[in-house]
Scaffold this active site. Structure first.
Site, PDB file in Angstrom:
ATOM      1  N   GLU A   1       1.452  -1.426  -7.700  1.00  0.00           N
ATOM      2  CA  GLU A   1       2.952  -0.556  -8.078  1.00  0.00           C
ATOM      3  C   GLU A   1       3.199  -2.042  -8.209  1.00  0.00           C
ATOM      4  OE1 GLU A   1       5.424   0.329  -4.236  1.00  0.00           O
ATOM      5  OE2 GLU A   1       6.545  -1.285  -5.344  1.00  0.00           O
TER       6      GLU A   1
ATOM      7  N   ASP B   1      10.121  10.504   6.917  1.00  0.00           N
ATOM      8  CA  ASP B   1      10.461  10.424   6.035  1.00  0.00           C
ATOM      9  C   ASP B   1      10.368  12.179   5.553  1.00  0.00           C
ATOM     10  OD1 ASP B   1      10.155   7.994   4.811  1.00  0.00           O
ATOM     11  OD2 ASP B   1       9.264   8.950   3.728  1.00  0.00           O
TER      12      ASP B   1
ATOM     13  N   ASP C   1       2.919   3.430  -8.488  1.00  0.00           N
ATOM     14  CA  ASP C   1       4.233   3.270  -7.941  1.00  0.00           C
ATOM     15  C   ASP C   1       4.880   2.622  -8.921  1.00  0.00           C
ATOM     16  OD1 ASP C   1       3.510   4.707  -5.691  1.00  0.00           O
ATOM     17  OD2 ASP C   1       4.854   3.041  -4.233  1.00  0.00           O
TER      18      ASP C   1
ATOM     19  N   HIS D   1       4.857  -4.729  -6.659  1.00  0.00           N
ATOM     20  CA  HIS D   1       4.399  -5.594  -5.755  1.00  0.00           C
ATOM     21  C   HIS D   1       3.289  -6.856  -6.590  1.00  0.00           C
ATOM     22  CE1 HIS D   1       4.116  -2.480  -2.469  1.00  0.00           C
ATOM     23  NE2 HIS D   1       5.386  -2.460  -3.383  1.00  0.00           N
TER      24      HIS D   1
ATOM     25  N   ASP E   1       8.300   4.472  -6.958  1.00  0.00           N
ATOM     26  CA  ASP E   1       8.949   3.761  -5.396  1.00  0.00           C
ATOM     27  C   ASP E   1      10.224   3.083  -6.399  1.00  0.00           C
ATOM     28  OD1 ASP E   1       9.204   2.773  -3.334  1.00  0.00           O
ATOM     29  OD2 ASP E   1       6.508   1.919  -3.416  1.00  0.00           O
TER      30      ASP E   1
ATOM     31  N   ASP F   1      10.753  -7.123  -2.160  1.00  0.00           N
ATOM     32  CA  ASP F   1      10.868  -6.057  -3.481  1.00  0.00           C
ATOM     33  C   ASP F   1      11.971  -5.403  -3.730  1.00  0.00           C
ATOM     34  OD1 ASP F   1       9.259  -3.938  -3.730  1.00  0.00           O
ATOM     35  OD2 ASP F   1       8.170  -3.501  -1.725  1.00  0.00           O
TER      36      ASP F   1
ATOM     37  N   ASP G   1      12.328  -2.761  -5.162  1.00  0.00           N
ATOM     38  CA  ASP G   1      12.532  -1.668  -6.393  1.00  0.00           C
ATOM     39  C   ASP G   1      13.669  -1.003  -7.000  1.00  0.00           C
ATOM     40  OD1 ASP G   1       9.749  -1.148  -4.804  1.00  0.00           O
ATOM     41  OD2 ASP G   1      10.584  -0.685  -3.050  1.00  0.00           O
TER      42      ASP G   1
ATOM     43  N   HIS H   1       6.380   9.970   2.703  1.00  0.00           N
ATOM     44  CA  HIS H   1       5.308   9.106   3.837  1.00  0.00           C
ATOM     45  C   HIS H   1       5.956  10.582   5.224  1.00  0.00           C
ATOM     46  CE1 HIS H   1       6.295   5.366   2.151  1.00  0.00           C
ATOM     47  NE2 HIS H   1       5.576   5.255   3.117  1.00  0.00           N
TER      48      HIS H   1
END
Ligand code: XUL
Ligand code: CO
Length: 440
Positions: free
Chosen positions: A267, A103, A295, A270, A338, A306, A308, A100
């Site tokens: 993802e 980031d 992802d 998700h 991710d 979430d 991750d 991003h």
């Protein structure tokens, strides 16, 4: 340049009998599986946000791990992050990364200043890529963390916020092109709503589509030849995220004529939040010609948010890689982690243990998927199950030769059909999959 992880060397492939935790047991980058090397099949990517920035902060407490990379000023830290990331990628044999914009380089006082400082970092990344051969998988803009985006970015009720988002995304696309990225992701962070009492849903979605068309046209005009991706997610941070799942997103893309330029970034976690399997989301994408990138993480089926996590569920990785191989493999996309180490896994070595766990799980998944295909039992069962569509009335329907009257006549003559049905054999197929998995 001094090392950030002096106690960790290049992670070797040592094979499944090794007990060295800092070695790959299954990921052997140069081993050929299904016609390509593992590194070409898997196209692993490091996520800048979790790996370089995520310090374990959660709703209940501050960070547990130091991600300042030894620097206090934001400018110096951004450069140190690049050096540390490239060291991690080198030591783990990871060829790609994803970012991003914020980031890589945080927000400063104005958009112009943020842009200028972002340029310094992307110039540096370009040099590092040239020196190491590492590549950018995709870029994206963080249009969800700043307070200005509290009501959305491309779907904000405020035209001023919308313009800021367009300008920010334009810059992130320019950086992606500059760094040779073949993908650009839209994850609709705050693009959704809490209540229709205050929301004009149709205007919000029209505006989002306008933004996407503008960005596609601009990106193509500056030479971007890659894919745009939408990353579906059903909830979090808003109650109703507009990009609920792959099927919903396909409806949006077709409605607004965006389907030629966009694919999916699926993802795993998700999919779980949408109450789908990871494989379901990938299959919907594949069947609709919009399979793009992944992802790779996993959620916790006992939790509704979430998490991750680095993927360790080999069953899911195998079914994912089965879809990837059936889709013909990655083109512009790849497998981006991710994923973050859990808050309690806070030491520098945990970064390496986490990636090794995820990469080995996907390497196993790839090998199992390849074996599922060469074994053929599952594929031929499915083909057999639909054999009534290859001859007789089924073939006539598919060929458009049987009209409604012909179908009715056939049904009337045929009579009851229960006796000709065959078993779905789900348990047998699950056992075959286990047999394939555990006889590797
Ligand atoms: C959030 C998420 C994002 C996207 C990129 O759930 O997955 O990090 O992958 O914006
Ligand atoms: Co993601």
């Amino acid at each position: 340049m001094s090392e950030f992880f002096p106690n960790i060397g290049k992670i070797p492939y040592e094979g499944k009998n090794s007990t060295n935790p800092l070695s790959f047991k299954y990921y052997n980058p140069d081993e050929v599986v299904n016609g390509k090397t593992m590194r070409e099949q898997l196209k692993f990517a490091l996520s800048w946000w979790h790996t370089m920035g995520g310090d374990g902060t959660d709703m209940f407490g501050c960070g547990t791990t130091d991600k300042t990379w030894g620097k206090t000023s934001p400018e110096e830290r951004a450069i140190a992050k690049c050096d540390a990331a490239f060291e991690i990628m080198d030591k783990l044999s990871i060829d790609y990364y994803c970012f991003h914009d914020r980031d890589l380089s945080p927000e400063y006082g104005s958009l112009a200043e943020s842009n200028a400082k972002f340029d310094v970092v992307t110039d540096y990344l370009k040099e590092k890529q040239a020196a190491t051969g590492k590549k950018l998988l995709w870029g994206t803009a963080k249009c969800f963390d700043h307070p200005r985006y509290m009501h959305g970015a491309g779907t904000s009720p405020s035209a001023d916020v919308y313009c800021y988002a367009v300008a920010q995304i334009k810059k992130a696309v320019e950086a992606t092109v500059k760094l040779g990225g073949n993908g650009y992701v839209f994850w609709g962070g705050r693009e959704g709503y809490e209540t229709l009492l205050n929301t004009n849903m149709s205007l919000e979605l029209d505006n989002m589509a306008r933004l996407m068309h503008m960005i596609v046209d601009y990106a193509r005009s500056i030479g971007f030849k890659g894919d745009f991706y939408i990353e579906p997610k059903p909830k979090e941070p808003t109650k109703h995220q507009y990009d609920f799942d792959t099927a919903t997103v396909i409806g949006f893309l077709r409605k607004y004529g965006l389907d030629k330029d966009f694919k999916m970034n699926i993802e795993a976690n998700h999919a779980t939040l949408a109450m789908h399997t990871f494989q379901h989301e990938l299959r919907v994408a594949r069947d609709n010609g919009v399979f793009g990138s992944i992802d790779a993480n996993q959620g916790d089926t006992l939790l509704g948010w979430d998490t991750d996590q680095f993927p360790t569920n080999v069953y899911d990785c195998a079914l994912c890689m089965y879809e990837v191989l059936k889709a013909g493999g990655f083109t512009n996309g790849g497998l981006n982690f991710d994923a973050k180490a859990r808050r309690g896994s806070f030491t520098p070595e945990d970064i390496f243990h986490s990636y090794i766990a995820g990469m080995d799980s996907f390497a196993l998944g790839l090998k199992i998927a390849d074996k599922m295909i060469s074994d053929g039992r599952i594929d031929s069962f499915v083909a057999d199950r639909y054999s009534s569509w290859t001859t007789g009335i089924g073939a006539d329907i598919i060929a458009g030769k049987a009209d409604i009257a012909a179908i009715e006549k056939y049904a009337l003559e045929k009579g009851e059909v229960v006796d000709s049905l065959s078993s779905g054999r789900q348990e047998m197929l699950e056992a075959i999959l286990n047999n394939i998995m555990f006889s590797l």
